[in-house]
Design an enzyme around this catalytic site. Sequence first.
Site, short mmCIF file in Angstrom:
data_model
loop_
_atom_site.label_atom_id
_atom_site.label_comp_id
_atom_site.label_asym_id
_atom_site.label_seq_id
_atom_site.Cartn_x
_atom_site.Cartn_y
_atom_site.Cartn_z
N GLU A 264 0.84 -1.20 0.00
CA GLU A 264 0.00 0.00 0.00
C GLU A 264 0.87 1.25 0.00
O GLU A 264 1.59 1.51 0.97
CB GLU A 264 -0.94 0.02 1.22
N LYS A 396 -8.02 -15.12 16.28
CA LYS A 396 -8.26 -14.73 14.89
C LYS A 396 -9.71 -14.33 14.61
O LYS A 396 -10.22 -14.51 13.50
CB LYS A 396 -7.83 -15.86 13.92
N ASP A 472 2.00 -14.18 12.78
CA ASP A 472 0.83 -14.77 12.10
C ASP A 472 -0.05 -13.63 11.61
O ASP A 472 -0.69 -12.94 12.41
CB ASP A 472 0.06 -15.65 13.07
N HIS A 570 -2.55 10.32 -1.71
CA HIS A 570 -2.74 9.01 -2.32
C HIS A 570 -2.68 9.09 -3.84
O HIS A 570 -2.21 8.17 -4.50
CB HIS A 570 -4.06 8.39 -1.86
#
Length: 585
Positions: A264, A396, A472, A570
Amino acid sequence: MEAARLSSTKPVQALKPKKTVSFEEDPMTKVSDALPLPLYLTNAVFFTLFFSVVYFLLSSWREKIRTSTPLHVVNSSEIVAILAFFASCIYLMAFFGIDFVQSLVFRPSPDVWISDDEEENEVLLCKEDARKVPCGQALDCSLPPLPAQAPIVSSQKVFDEKAVTVLTEEDEEIIKSVVAGTIPSYSLESKLGDCKRAAAIRREALQRLTGKSLAGLPLEGLDYESILGQCCEMPIGYVQIPVGIAGPLLLNGREFSVPMATTEGCLVASTNRGCKAIHLSGGATSVLLKDGMTRAPVVRFGTAKRAADLKLYLEDPNNFETLSVVFNRSSRFGRLQGIKCAIAGKNLYMRFTCSTGDAMGMNMVSKGVQNVLDFLQTDFPDMDVLGISGNFCSDKKPAAVNWIEGRGKSVVCEAIIKGDVVRKVLKTSVESLVELNMLKNLTGSAMAGVLGGFNAHASNIVSAVYIATGQDPAQNVESSHCITMMEAVNDGKDLHVSVTMPSIEVGTVGGGTQLASQSACLNLLGVKGASKEVPGANSRTLATIIAGAVLAGELSLMSALAAGQLVKSHMKYNRSNKDVCKASS
């Protein structure tokens, strides 16, 4: 002479020589190529013939039935129609079945991955590159010739001269067996004893099975032995993610260069600006509030009373020491901290919390929990263990129990940003930041009904650092729980900003942390491996660094929003300069 020939007006025609290929030489040749007419015309003729003769025969037989004429009495036109009917049926059966049969009999060869469009693109690229080199300098765009021994070469060689994987005749036989299904793909490492060779064979077999090229997926450059049995199964390559550096981040009196793996645009630059503002204001302070990984099995009894009996037993302080001894047998680092229980009817959820040293600790706590469950079976033989994880952990998934009780490392990080820095570096004002934080991160998030998401983009920084340091990535879900607070201080001149993150789940040993690239990023932060002085110190430091990086990211993004710079930045940094139409042609 060769240079002169390549720099002539038609330098790339030799790339695609014309030759006659027989069916034996090219197994992808279609049987329909032997038809006297183009395929679409032949199909049209036989389709028309089929429906015409069917209509004619049905009309003729209907007339015979009306006039009571025997059906087996046929004239010459009907005989011709019947012959035409059978001929068209045979052709149509062959038309619909021949490609199917051919796809079963013939497999694509390893050197058919380049489509005509890709070959034409290579020719165009060669033309463009030829115009860029100095006059008289040769540019050889031809593919490298195959050696005389004709070993099997992976299609990666065609696209990447720096990463060549040569497959032997023995490998070719194994590839054929994998394609045929006689050798399971997952067993290649154990059968061959060479993880890289297994990955190359699996990769080639997959390309032949799917007919899709994996040329853009690198194979060379990864230690496949290091991922065996702990990081990834059935590997065929690895994905490249650029790593940027934000910082230095001045945190607790120390400077850290924070590695961030992301695709990004603006993310690293924005976080870096936040680090600059923090540094110019004297740095940030980060405090570890809690450190404990959780696992919550679910068990079932015949009655709710029996489930309640176990709950009372586990929460009785007099039994904690006994349970701790049983739990702590699993590891020299895992130490039981507490057990929190919840009942749903006759089902009991037991949330174990323990310290795990420098490991993230999921496996460690699971082994300790299993020891306790085996011990409890003696006094509670009617206990039915349904699962080592009952989602009361909770791993998660966004969960209120993690937001309230915490999981992993609970950290708070704060800084006071000087008013001059807010104006000159962040290009906004203290008043604007405080107001926007209230309306966006607090009120707006409440209106959306978020769970632990009272922030601007904490998950952006958490994910980037997680990928760079071998954590993770899926645990970004609960690790990104964060509430960002901003307040005007010192008579409204300066800005107090803080982030509170109750469930940062990180480790510096185990899993992906031992891979070369991720290990290098941990080494950059000074937290590689296990701490020799104080067990768990490295993982706790990593958690505070992540909280500090989130603080920098929140500060910069909120400033961009307050100053109306988000879209502009951006458009400048998060947009490709390449011509997409040309790149995809």
